[in-house]
Design an enzyme around this catalytic site. Structure first.
Site, PDB file in Angstrom:
ATOM      1  N   LEU A 142       0.860  -1.182   0.000  1.00 36.65           N
ATOM      2  CA  LEU A 142       0.000   0.000   0.000  1.00 36.65           C
ATOM      3  C   LEU A 142       0.891   1.225   0.000  1.00 36.65           C
ATOM      4  O   LEU A 142       1.966   1.227   0.618  1.00 36.65           O
ATOM      5  CB  LEU A 142      -0.895   0.017   1.243  1.00 36.65           C
ATOM      6  CG  LEU A 142      -2.094  -0.931   1.270  1.00 36.65           C
ATOM      7  CD1 LEU A 142      -2.697  -0.990   2.665  1.00 36.65           C
ATOM      8  CD2 LEU A 142      -3.145  -0.513   0.261  1.00 36.65           C
ATOM      9  N   ASP A 143       0.453   2.298  -0.672  1.00 38.04           N
ATOM     10  CA  ASP A 143       1.194   3.550  -0.641  1.00 38.04           C
ATOM     11  C   ASP A 143       1.294   4.062   0.788  1.00 38.04           C
ATOM     12  O   ASP A 143       0.499   3.703   1.662  1.00 38.04           O
ATOM     13  CB  ASP A 143       0.508   4.607  -1.516  1.00 38.04           C
ATOM     14  CG  ASP A 143       0.642   4.301  -2.998  1.00 38.04           C
ATOM     15  OD1 ASP A 143       1.624   3.644  -3.387  1.00 38.04           O
ATOM     16  OD2 ASP A 143      -0.247   4.718  -3.771  1.00 38.04           O
ATOM     17  N   ARG A 144       2.267   4.939   1.020  1.00 40.14           N
ATOM     18  CA  ARG A 144       2.492   5.461   2.364  1.00 40.14           C
ATOM     19  C   ARG A 144       1.220   6.085   2.961  1.00 40.14           C
ATOM     20  O   ARG A 144       0.893   5.875   4.127  1.00 40.14           O
ATOM     21  CB  ARG A 144       3.611   6.511   2.335  1.00 40.14           C
ATOM     22  CG  ARG A 144       3.922   7.133   3.694  1.00 40.14           C
ATOM     23  CD  ARG A 144       4.886   8.303   3.540  1.00 40.14           C
ATOM     24  NE  ARG A 144       6.190   7.853   3.090  1.00 40.14           N
ATOM     25  CZ  ARG A 144       7.177   7.494   3.907  1.00 40.14           C
ATOM     26  NH1 ARG A 144       6.984   7.529   5.222  1.00 40.14           N
ATOM     27  NH2 ARG A 144       8.329   7.112   3.423  1.00 40.14           N
ATOM     28  N   ALA A 151      -1.853   5.465   2.259  1.00 40.64           N
ATOM     29  CA  ALA A 151      -3.002   4.552   2.310  1.00 40.64           C
ATOM     30  C   ALA A 151      -2.974   3.717   3.584  1.00 40.64           C
ATOM     31  O   ALA A 151      -1.954   3.602   4.275  1.00 40.64           O
ATOM     32  CB  ALA A 151      -3.014   3.657   1.080  1.00 40.64           C
ATOM     33  N   ARG A 202      -5.542   5.871  -7.323  1.00 40.26           N
ATOM     34  CA  ARG A 202      -5.199   7.287  -7.495  1.00 40.26           C
ATOM     35  C   ARG A 202      -5.062   7.662  -8.973  1.00 40.26           C
ATOM     36  O   ARG A 202      -5.320   8.807  -9.345  1.00 40.26           O
ATOM     37  CB  ARG A 202      -3.946   7.656  -6.711  1.00 40.26           C
ATOM     38  CG  ARG A 202      -2.728   6.835  -7.001  1.00 40.26           C
ATOM     39  CD  ARG A 202      -1.645   7.114  -5.948  1.00 40.26           C
ATOM     40  NE  ARG A 202      -0.475   6.275  -6.115  1.00 40.26           N
ATOM     41  CZ  ARG A 202       0.549   6.571  -6.886  1.00 40.26           C
ATOM     42  NH1 ARG A 202       0.530   7.692  -7.610  1.00 40.26           N
ATOM     43  NH2 ARG A 202       1.582   5.775  -6.969  1.00 40.26           N
TER      44      ARG A 202
END
Length: 309
Positions: A42-44, A46, A184
Site C-alpha cells: 500500500l502507498d504510504r 493509504a 489514485r
C-alpha cells in the site's frame, strides 16, 4: 526438533503515514521473525489490510498478489497533486473555487452514473509518480528530475463501484478492482476528464480476495498468537504421508498413489500430524515422467532425516 521460527499468515491493519516496508520491519521485530513477506503493498498515505506471510509461508506470497482488491476512497475536490494523493507535490489548490462548480455539475445521481462508467475500463496506464523501477531508479524520482518516462499500459478490471456519497471535501465511494489497479490513477484520469482538480484524501484497502478486515489488528495489537495457519487461510487438498514416504519427499522423491484430485493451486503433502506441510505440489507444468512437480519442499534440516538408519 521444531523449527526456530513460526510459519503462518498475519493479517494486520496498516496505518497511514508509514510504508509497507516499514510495517514489515516492525512486524519482524514484534514477532521475532527473520522472514516476513507481503502480498501487495500500500502507498504510504493509504491504510488497511495487509496479509503478511511469515516463515515458510512466504512461499505463498505470489498467490495473494494476484487476488482482486476492494477499497474505500475519499476524494478532495479542487486539490490536485502530481501523484494524485496527499504525499504528492501540489499542482492546484483551489478548493473554494471548484467546490461550487462540482456541486452544480455533479449532483449525486450524475456523480453515481459517472463513477459507474468506470466498470467499462479494460486497461490503465500506471501513474508516472510511482515506485515502479526504471533502470534501477524509482519512476517517481525520474519524473521529478524531468526525465522522460514511458507510461506502461496494462489490463485491469473494475468489477463494481458502490456507496457513492457527497462529502464536505468532495465525495467518497467503494470500488472492487483487479490486482494491480491504481485507485489514485483513476482519480487523476477523472480529474482530466472532468476538468476539475481532484486528489485522493484517504484510501482504505478493505479486502484482498475473500479476506476482509474482520478481526484484523493494528501493529500495537498483534503478537505471534495472531498467526493463522494454512488450514484457515490457504487450504488445499492434502496427501498425508507415513515415515518412509516423508523421507522420500524431503529428498525430492515422489509419491505415486492416493494423490488428490487436481485443483487450481495444487495440493499439499502433509506430515502424519496432519498440520505440518512437507511440500506444496502442482500438476500444472509437470514433465510426463513424474506424477507432479514440487513448487516448494519445506525441508527442515534440524530433523536430520536420512535414508540410512
Amino acid at each position: 526438533m521444531s523449527k526456530p521460527y513460526l510459519s503462518g499468515f498475519l493479517f494486520v491493519y496498516k496505518p497511514p503515514g508509514i510504508t509497507s516496508s516499514d510495517l514489515v520491519l516492525k512486524t519482524k521485530r514484534i514477532l521475532g521473525q527473520k522472514s516476513v513477506g507481503h502480498t501487495g503493498t500500500l502507498d504510504r498515505f493509504a491504510e488497511g489490510l495487509l496479509i503478511l506471510p511469515c516463515g515458510d509461508y512466504t512461499a505463498f506470497s505470489q498467490v495473494f498478489l494476484g487476488k482482486d482488491k476492494s477499497y474505500f476512497a475519499e476524494v478532495v475536490v479542487g486539490l490536485k497533486t502530481d501523484s494524485g494523493d496527499p504525499d504528492g507535490l501540489v499542482e492546484v489548490d483551489e478548493r473554494n473555487t471548484f467546490r461550487p462548480r462540482f456541486e452544480s455539475e455533479f449532483p449525486i445521481q450524475q456523480l453515481e452514473e459517472e463513477l459507474k462508467k468506470l466498470t467499462f475500463l479494460t486497461s490503465q496506464k500506471a501513474p508516472k509518480i510511482s515506485a515502479l523501477k526504471v533502470g534501477g531508479k524509482r519512476q517517481s524520482d525520474l519524473v521529478r528530475e524531468g526525465s522522460p518516462v514511458e507510461e506502461k499500459e496494462r489490463p485491469i478490471r473494475i468489477y463494481k463501484v458502490s456507496n457513492v456519497v457527497q462529502t464536505e471535501l468532495g465525495f467518497s465511494f467503494r470500488i472492487h478492482v483487479s490486482s494491480g489497479t491504481y485507485i489514485r490513477k483513476i482519480i487523476l484520469d477523472l480529474s482530466e476528464k472532468w476538468g476539475i482538480p481532484l486528489s485522493l484524501g484517504r484510501l482504505v484497502r478493505e479486502s484482498i480476495g475473500e479476506y476482509n478486515l474482520d478481526g484484523v489488528g493494528t501493529l500495537d495489537q498483534i503478537s505471534p498468537k495472531d498467526l493463522r495457519n494454512w488450514k484457515e487461510v490457504f487450504p488445499l487438498p492434502v496427501r498425508i504421508v507415513d515415515e518412509a514416504e516423508k523421507k522420500a519427499v524431503i529428498h525430492g522423491g515422489y509419491i505415486w498413489d492416493k494423490l488428490p484430485k487436481p485443483v487450481e493451486n495444487g495440493f499439499y503433502i502433509v506430515d502424519a500430524d496432519e498440520n505440518t506441510i512437507l511440500a506444496w505440489c502442482d500438476y500444472e507444468g509437470k514433465p510426463e515422467h513424474i506424477p507432479y512437480r514440487y513448487r516448494k519442499v519445506f525441508f527442515d534440516p534440524s530433523a536430520k532425516i536420512m535414508f540410512s538408519k
